[in-house]
Design a protein around this motif. Structure first.
Motif, PDB file in Angstrom:
ATOM      1  N   GLY A  97       0.791  -1.216   0.000  1.00 52.39           N
ATOM      2  CA  GLY A  97       0.000   0.000   0.000  1.00 52.39           C
ATOM      3  C   GLY A  97       0.830   1.276   0.000  1.00 52.39           C
ATOM      4  O   GLY A  97       0.425   2.278   0.611  1.00 52.39           O
ATOM      5  N   LEU A  98       1.961   1.248  -0.701  1.00 51.98           N
ATOM      6  CA  LEU A  98       2.861   2.402  -0.765  1.00 51.98           C
ATOM      7  C   LEU A  98       2.812   3.031  -2.154  1.00 51.98           C
ATOM      8  O   LEU A  98       2.488   2.369  -3.140  1.00 51.98           O
ATOM      9  CB  LEU A  98       4.297   1.964  -0.462  1.00 51.98           C
ATOM     10  N   PRO A  99       3.137   4.321  -2.267  1.00 55.06           N
ATOM     11  CA  PRO A  99       3.172   4.954  -3.582  1.00 55.06           C
ATOM     12  C   PRO A  99       4.224   4.291  -4.473  1.00 55.06           C
ATOM     13  O   PRO A  99       5.321   3.976  -4.013  1.00 55.06           O
ATOM     14  CB  PRO A  99       3.560   6.410  -3.278  1.00 55.06           C
ATOM     15  N   GLY A 100       3.895   4.108  -5.735  1.00 54.04           N
ATOM     16  CA  GLY A 100       4.842   3.489  -6.648  1.00 54.04           C
ATOM     17  C   GLY A 100       4.315   3.461  -8.060  1.00 54.04           C
ATOM     18  O   GLY A 100       3.145   3.764  -8.315  1.00 54.04           O
ATOM     19  N   PRO A 101       5.164   3.079  -9.000  1.00 50.89           N
ATOM     20  CA  PRO A 101       4.757   3.022 -10.403  1.00 50.89           C
ATOM     21  C   PRO A 101       3.844   1.836 -10.669  1.00 50.89           C
ATOM     22  O   PRO A 101       3.801   0.881  -9.891  1.00 50.89           O
ATOM     23  CB  PRO A 101       6.095   2.867 -11.140  1.00 50.89           C
ATOM     24  N   ASN A 102       3.145   1.900 -11.783  1.00 51.24           N
ATOM     25  CA  ASN A 102       2.316   0.780 -12.221  1.00 51.24           C
ATOM     26  C   ASN A 102       3.234  -0.311 -12.763  1.00 51.24           C
ATOM     27  O   ASN A 102       3.859  -0.126 -13.805  1.00 51.24           O
ATOM     28  CB  ASN A 102       1.343   1.248 -13.310  1.00 51.24           C
ATOM     29  N   PRO A 103       3.351  -1.443 -12.082  1.00 57.62           N
ATOM     30  CA  PRO A 103       4.321  -2.459 -12.530  1.00 57.62           C
ATOM     31  C   PRO A 103       4.007  -3.001 -13.914  1.00 57.62           C
ATOM     32  O   PRO A 103       4.927  -3.331 -14.671  1.00 57.62           O
ATOM     33  CB  PRO A 103       4.230  -3.546 -11.454  1.00 57.62           C
ATOM     34  N   ALA A 104       2.720  -3.089 -14.271  1.00 51.86           N
ATOM     35  CA  ALA A 104       2.366  -3.592 -15.604  1.00 51.86           C
ATOM     36  C   ALA A 104       2.873  -2.637 -16.681  1.00 51.86           C
ATOM     37  O   ALA A 104       3.386  -3.070 -17.728  1.00 51.86           O
ATOM     38  CB  ALA A 104       0.858  -3.779 -15.718  1.00 51.86           C
ATOM     39  N   ILE A 106       5.463  -0.630 -16.400  1.00 53.83           N
ATOM     40  CA  ILE A 106       6.920  -0.750 -16.431  1.00 53.83           C
ATOM     41  C   ILE A 106       7.332  -1.977 -17.235  1.00 53.83           C
ATOM     42  O   ILE A 106       8.243  -1.920 -18.074  1.00 53.83           O
ATOM     43  CB  ILE A 106       7.498  -0.832 -15.010  1.00 53.83           C
ATOM     44  N   GLU A 107       6.661  -3.095 -17.010  1.00 53.15           N
ATOM     45  CA  GLU A 107       7.007  -4.330 -17.710  1.00 53.15           C
ATOM     46  C   GLU A 107       6.754  -4.203 -19.209  1.00 53.15           C
ATOM     47  O   GLU A 107       7.559  -4.666 -20.028  1.00 53.15           O
ATOM     48  CB  GLU A 107       6.221  -5.502 -17.119  1.00 53.15           C
ATOM     49  N   ARG A 108       5.637  -3.576 -19.593  1.00 53.68           N
ATOM     50  CA  ARG A 108       5.359  -3.373 -21.019  1.00 53.68           C
ATOM     51  C   ARG A 108       6.430  -2.496 -21.653  1.00 53.68           C
ATOM     52  O   ARG A 108       6.865  -2.740 -22.776  1.00 53.68           O
ATOM     53  CB  ARG A 108       3.983  -2.728 -21.212  1.00 53.68           C
ATOM     54  N   CYS A 109       6.853  -1.483 -20.924  1.00 56.27           N
ATOM     55  CA  CYS A 109       7.846  -0.554 -21.449  1.00 56.27           C
ATOM     56  C   CYS A 109       9.214  -1.215 -21.587  1.00 56.27           C
ATOM     57  O   CYS A 109       9.954  -0.947 -22.534  1.00 56.27           O
ATOM     58  CB  CYS A 109       7.933   0.669 -20.534  1.00 56.27           C
ATOM     59  N   CYS A 110       9.567  -2.080 -20.646  1.00 61.21           N
ATOM     60  CA  CYS A 110      10.881  -2.735 -20.666  1.00 61.21           C
ATOM     61  C   CYS A 110      10.985  -3.796 -21.757  1.00 61.21           C
ATOM     62  O   CYS A 110      12.096  -4.174 -22.143  1.00 61.21           O
ATOM     63  CB  CYS A 110      11.180  -3.349 -19.297  1.00 61.21           C
ATOM     64  N   ASP A 111       9.856  -4.293 -22.243  1.00 55.70           N
ATOM     65  CA  ASP A 111       9.855  -5.193 -23.391  1.00 55.70           C
ATOM     66  C   ASP A 111       9.901  -4.313 -24.636  1.00 55.70           C
ATOM     67  O   ASP A 111       8.917  -3.679 -25.013  1.00 55.70           O
ATOM     68  CB  ASP A 111       8.595  -6.059 -23.380  1.00 55.70           C
ATOM     69  N   LYS A 112      11.053  -4.237 -25.292  1.00 50.86           N
ATOM     70  CA  LYS A 112      11.255  -3.268 -26.374  1.00 50.86           C
ATOM     71  C   LYS A 112      10.291  -3.486 -27.545  1.00 50.86           C
ATOM     72  O   LYS A 112       9.849  -2.522 -28.188  1.00 50.86           O
ATOM     73  CB  LYS A 112      12.706  -3.315 -26.847  1.00 50.86           C
ATOM     74  N   PHE A 113       9.964  -4.746 -27.841  1.00 48.60           N
ATOM     75  CA  PHE A 113       9.030  -5.007 -28.936  1.00 48.60           C
ATOM     76  C   PHE A 113       7.633  -4.532 -28.574  1.00 48.60           C
ATOM     77  O   PHE A 113       6.972  -3.844 -29.375  1.00 48.60           O
ATOM     78  CB  PHE A 113       9.024  -6.501 -29.269  1.00 48.60           C
ATOM     79  N   THR A 114       7.172  -4.866 -27.376  1.00 52.04           N
ATOM     80  CA  THR A 114       5.851  -4.404 -26.930  1.00 52.04           C
ATOM     81  C   THR A 114       5.811  -2.882 -26.883  1.00 52.04           C
ATOM     82  O   THR A 114       4.819  -2.265 -27.288  1.00 52.04           O
ATOM     83  CB  THR A 114       5.527  -4.989 -25.547  1.00 52.04           C
TER      84      THR A 114
END
Length: 429
Positions: A97-104, A106-114
């Motif tokens: 329950g802490l402030p943070g980025p949307n992990p989904a 981040i993961e989409r962004c880190c996949d260069k093709f996606t």
């Protein structure tokens, strides 16, 4: 009173890891680094940073460890200076329950093709690209796009495994390297084959949905992409600044970003700004330091404020200009000596001179961010002056690299002889 802590997943070998820990302390927080291999970060022991060895790819183990720590401390926030675990940090924030980025996101962004698929769907200008799973697909994709092309891993950062392939021989060579077991993959082996977008390099430095400024840069010799010089803010017209800012905000919307830091890399081509990469994190290396020197905005501190739920402040304190030179070796070998760093640091306008290696270090070039051996940063009221200061400073710096002995030389070394002095490379690479 229970001590407030900032949990840092992994560290960073190019300075930002230590800067996160130092900024946390300035904010009254106790930094704790969770790392699979703390020994890779020299500053942890040197700076007395509390460290826990744990598998940072195991979310359940991290949740268990953070739960244990929460019985002792008050966890104010969880974040990371490393892209490979930044999505995991976001998942931990969600769990507790802490402030943070949307992990989904981040993961989409880190996949260069996606990432490229989503940007293309949103109409963001990007280079032509293909995804290849084997050598045949690489060859076919390169033929469709047209040489030269850039080959890069589908997941990765820091130019790790990235190379320009100018002909079929270079294409075959780098494909064999990536698929032949030498490259360490962060995911299943997938190669992005990409058009080589020609033009000046720029990077938009973003916090939230605000473009703080734009960095200009150039690289050392091809086929690798190693930063040689950086300038902040870039010398752009107001209209060109707006064009990059507008495309940057389109990237954030397309990828579901806009919380915390983002660094978006461009090439200014014949068709204007073309997006090369969207990084869901702060720019690595000396980028945050240059912004701080130019504008008085400490992006690392402001990111931590966001992480712990405090109000951040992105107002400029001043408007200076920074220029830098990043040093790389030009050969493998043993670093004999470094000279002139203290003289360069004393030059009026020089803000920082740092070498990351010491004499007698073994230098093995890898063609990515790990080749950096040092940098100089200058700051002044205008960019031309800062660039002149950097040129003066690097004229005072030199170093020597003695090549590793060949196999024949090693075999002869046991016999008494008086060899000629070995050739060395010197300075300012």
């Amino acid at each position: 009173m229970t001590r407030r802590v900032l949990i840092l997943l992994e560290g960073n070998t190019l300075g930002t890891g230590l800067q996160y820990a130092q900024a946390a302390r300035r904010l009254g927080l106790h930094p704790i680094t969770l790392s699979a291999d703390p020994t890779q970060y020299d500053y942890l022991a040197a700076d007395g940073i509390e460290t826990i060895r744990i598998d940072t790819t195991n979310l359940d183990a991290l949740i268990g460890e953070c739960s244990r720590l929460r019985e002792i401390y008050r966890i104010a926030g969880i974040t990371s200076a490393r892209e490979p675990v930044y999505a995991t940090a976001g998942k931990l924030c969600r769990h507790f329950g802490l402030p943070g980025p949307n992990p989904a996101s981040i993961e989409r962004c880190c996949d260069k093709f996606t990432q490229r698929q989503l940007l293309a769907e949103a109409g963001v200008p990007i280079p032509a690209y293909r995804l290849a799973l084997d050598a045949t697909e690489v060859e076919r994709s390169a033929a469709e796009i047209g040489l030269p092309v850039i080959l890069k891993p589908g997941v990765g950062n820091g130019s790790y495994g990235v190379r320009l392939c100018r002909d079929v021989d270079e294409l075959a060579e780098h494909t064999a390297y990536l698929l032949g077991g030498k490259h360490i993959w962060r995911s299943s082996p997938r190669i992005l084959v990409e058009e080589f977008a020609r033009g000046t390099y720029y990077c938009a430095e973003i916090m939230g949905d605000e473009v703080i400024g734009i960095t200009a840069g150039n690289f050392g010799p091809l086929p690798h992409f190693l930063f040689r010089e950086l300038a902040f803010p870039a010398s752009l017209s107001d209209d060109d600044n707006r064009r990059i800012a507008d495309v940057s905000l389109s990237c954030l919307r397309a990828l579901g970003l806009g919380w915390g830091p983002t660094a978006i890399e461009f090439r200014w081509t014949k068709r204007g700004p073309v997006v090369i990469e969207v990084n869901p994190r702060l720019a690595g290396g000396i980028g945050p330091r240059m912004v701080q020197l130019a504008y008085g905005i400490d992006l690392i501190t402001e990111h931590i404020k966001l992480v712990i739920g405090d109000e951040w402040d992105l107002r400029r304190r001043h408007s200076h200009a920074t220029a830098s030179r990043i040093f790389h070796p030009d050969r493998d070998g043993t670093l004999d000596w470094i000279d002139g760093a203290s003289r360069a640091a004393a030059v009026l306008g020089v803000a920082e001179v740092k070498f990351y290696v010491k004499p007698k270090a073994q230098i093995v070039m890898k063609g990515d961010y790990r080749d950096r051996i040092g940098h100089v940063i200058a700051v002044s009221p205008n960019l031309a002056q800062s660039e002149a200061v950097v040129r003066h400073a690097i004229d005072l710096i030199d170093w020597s690299i003695k090549p590793f002995p060949s196999l024949g030389e090693q075999e002869q070394s046991a016999a008494p002889h008086f060899p000629e002095p070995a050739q060395v490379s010197q300075g300012k690479r």
